[in-house]
Design an enzyme around this catalytic site. Structure first.
Site, PDB file in Angstrom:
ATOM      1  N   HIS A  18      -6.030  -9.168  10.140  1.00  0.00           N
ATOM      2  CA  HIS A  18      -5.831  -9.972   8.943  1.00  0.00           C
ATOM      3  C   HIS A  18      -7.091 -10.715   8.516  1.00  0.00           C
ATOM      4  O   HIS A  18      -7.317 -10.916   7.320  1.00  0.00           O
ATOM      5  CB  HIS A  18      -4.641 -10.901   9.145  1.00  0.00           C
ATOM      6  CG  HIS A  18      -3.353 -10.147   9.227  1.00  0.00           C
ATOM      7  ND1 HIS A  18      -2.283 -10.531  10.006  1.00  0.00           N
ATOM      8  CD2 HIS A  18      -2.971  -8.975   8.631  1.00  0.00           C
ATOM      9  CE1 HIS A  18      -1.306  -9.658   9.875  1.00  0.00           C
ATOM     10  NE2 HIS A  18      -1.704  -8.700   9.047  1.00  0.00           N
ATOM     11  N   HIS A  41       1.624   1.607   6.234  1.00  0.00           N
ATOM     12  CA  HIS A  41       2.624   1.271   7.252  1.00  0.00           C
ATOM     13  C   HIS A  41       2.882  -0.230   7.166  1.00  0.00           C
ATOM     14  O   HIS A  41       2.452  -1.014   8.004  1.00  0.00           O
ATOM     15  CB  HIS A  41       2.126   1.643   8.653  1.00  0.00           C
ATOM     16  CG  HIS A  41       1.876   3.110   8.850  1.00  0.00           C
ATOM     17  ND1 HIS A  41       0.765   3.754   8.346  1.00  0.00           N
ATOM     18  CD2 HIS A  41       2.595   4.063   9.504  1.00  0.00           C
ATOM     19  CE1 HIS A  41       0.817   5.042   8.676  1.00  0.00           C
ATOM     20  NE2 HIS A  41       1.911   5.248   9.385  1.00  0.00           N
ATOM     21  N   SER A  95       0.612  -7.801   6.738  1.00  0.00           N
ATOM     22  CA  SER A  95      -0.508  -7.444   5.862  1.00  0.00           C
ATOM     23  C   SER A  95      -0.139  -7.431   4.380  1.00  0.00           C
ATOM     24  O   SER A  95      -0.904  -7.956   3.554  1.00  0.00           O
ATOM     25  CB  SER A  95      -1.074  -6.086   6.274  1.00  0.00           C
ATOM     26  OG  SER A  95      -1.542  -6.131   7.608  1.00  0.00           O
ATOM     27  N   GLU A 113       6.744   1.984   3.590  1.00  0.00           N
ATOM     28  CA  GLU A 113       7.397   1.762   4.878  1.00  0.00           C
ATOM     29  C   GLU A 113       8.502   2.795   5.032  1.00  0.00           C
ATOM     30  O   GLU A 113       9.395   2.903   4.180  1.00  0.00           O
ATOM     31  CB  GLU A 113       7.961   0.352   4.973  1.00  0.00           C
ATOM     32  CG  GLU A 113       8.761   0.079   6.233  1.00  0.00           C
ATOM     33  CD  GLU A 113       7.999   0.434   7.519  1.00  0.00           C
ATOM     34  OE1 GLU A 113       8.591   1.128   8.373  1.00  0.00           O
ATOM     35  OE2 GLU A 113       6.833   0.016   7.655  1.00  0.00           O
ATOM     36  N   ASP A 138       7.039   8.049   4.051  1.00  0.00           N
ATOM     37  CA  ASP A 138       5.931   8.190   4.987  1.00  0.00           C
ATOM     38  C   ASP A 138       4.620   7.848   4.285  1.00  0.00           C
ATOM     39  O   ASP A 138       4.284   8.424   3.248  1.00  0.00           O
ATOM     40  CB  ASP A 138       5.887   9.623   5.520  1.00  0.00           C
ATOM     41  CG  ASP A 138       4.710   9.853   6.449  1.00  0.00           C
ATOM     42  OD1 ASP A 138       4.806   9.486   7.620  1.00  0.00           O
ATOM     43  OD2 ASP A 138       3.690  10.397   5.972  1.00  0.00           O
ATOM     44  N   GLY A 139       3.889   6.904   4.839  1.00  0.00           N
ATOM     45  CA  GLY A 139       2.679   6.433   4.187  1.00  0.00           C
ATOM     46  C   GLY A 139       1.571   7.466   4.119  1.00  0.00           C
ATOM     47  O   GLY A 139       0.818   7.517   3.143  1.00  0.00           O
ATOM     48  N   ASP A 159      -2.290   1.353   9.123  1.00  0.00           N
ATOM     49  CA  ASP A 159      -1.959   0.517  10.283  1.00  0.00           C
ATOM     50  C   ASP A 159      -0.716   1.077  10.972  1.00  0.00           C
ATOM     51  O   ASP A 159       0.353   0.469  10.939  1.00  0.00           O
ATOM     52  CB  ASP A 159      -1.728  -0.922   9.780  1.00  0.00           C
ATOM     53  CG  ASP A 159      -1.273  -1.865  10.881  1.00  0.00           C
ATOM     54  OD1 ASP A 159      -1.554  -1.579  12.055  1.00  0.00           O
ATOM     55  OD2 ASP A 159      -0.622  -2.874  10.549  1.00  0.00           O
TER      56      ASP A 159
END
Length: 282
Positions: A18, A41, A95, A113, A138-139, A159
């Protein structure tokens, strides 16, 4: 390894991620043109540190819990602490929440997500924010549809939970190969866990030869990286990072290494250019 956000919210790896995320967004906002933040994600976006998952690991105490005494020591760290404090007592921002608080009125975010329960929490969190678009998918696959963004400038955060452990890197690399073809000037930030440092060498070799113009590797170790049974550190691979980002990150990383080191250990911070402006691999 199953790095689910709720169990590790606010730990040392989140602190690193972060702080780097804030530095990246603020550097991109040095120019007035709008930007797009993309999170592959995203998780739930906000976490209750008094909840069952966080209490099971108690990792926040050794992460964000150790940093409040450092307020006033470093500007980037102060901005991070302010963003965490804005969530209120016993809560920690993920995030997408941190990004949302930093984005300007004409900036936008696309957050992905895959888990339905987490995606529902994201939608509830951002239901009144028209800048934030939540995708339950799915990212990695979503990047093909989301790139390049309409804003032409911005940042992709990758991530993943690393459920596939070493195999996760193959998915990251394939996704970035496609992304860099579709959006070669985009900024990409990849979070990764560190257990044994030697396991990262294939990924670093790929970073040195990938299509990004420059690659900066950022690592925070809270103990030596030779014990495979535990999380010894975390890193961020930054592709096409903004100018002088390393100078922005260096002082806060030095503070974090000292403050977040495991008991009886010496923490270590590393900033390594794997690929430079002239295309040289280091």
């Amino acid at each position: 390894m199953n790095y689910r956000h709720a169990y590790h919210a606010g730990n040392f790896a989140d602190v690193l991620k972060h702080c780097v995320l804030i530095a990246l967004i603020e550097a991109l906002q040095a120019k007035p043109k709008p930007l797009c933040y993309i999170d592959t994600h995203a998780g739930a976006g906000r976490y209750d540190l008094s909840g069952e998952a966080a209490r099971k690991t108690s990792e926040a105490a050794a992460g964000i819990g150790r940093l409040r005494a450092l307020r006033g020591r470093q500007p980037l760290l102060d901005r991070y602490l302010d963003l965490v404090a804005a969530e209120g007592a016993n809560h920690y921002p993920g995030s997408p929440r941190i990004a949302a608080r930093l984005l300007r009125a004409d900036d936008a975010a696309q957050v992905c997500e895959l888990l339905p329960e987490e995606a529902a929490k994201l939608r509830a969190l951002f239901r009144d924010d028209r800048r934030i678009h939540v995708h339950e998918r799915d990212g990695y696959a979503a990047l093909k549809a989301l790139l390049p963004p309409a804003q032409k400038r911005g940042l992709v955060l990758i991530d993943p939970p690393f459920e596939e452990q070493i195999g996760e890197y193959a998915r990251i690399q394939a996704s970035l190969d496609t992304a860099l073809t579709r959006w070669p000037n985009g900024v990409y930030a990849v979070w990764y866990p560190i257990k044994q440092g030697r396991d990262l060498q294939p990924f670093r070799r790929w970073l040195r030869r990938c299509a990004a113009k420059t690659v900066l590797d950022v690592e925070l170790l809270i103990r030596p990286d030779h014990v495979p049974e535990r999380l010894n550190g975390a890193g961020m691979a930054l592709l096409n990072p903004p100018w002088r980002l390393d100078a922005t990150l260096e002082p806060v990383l030095r503070l974090l290494a000292k403050q977040l080191a495991a008991e009886g250990e010496d923490g270590t911070a590393r900033l390594n250019w794997l690929k430079t402006e002239d295309g040289t691999s280091v």
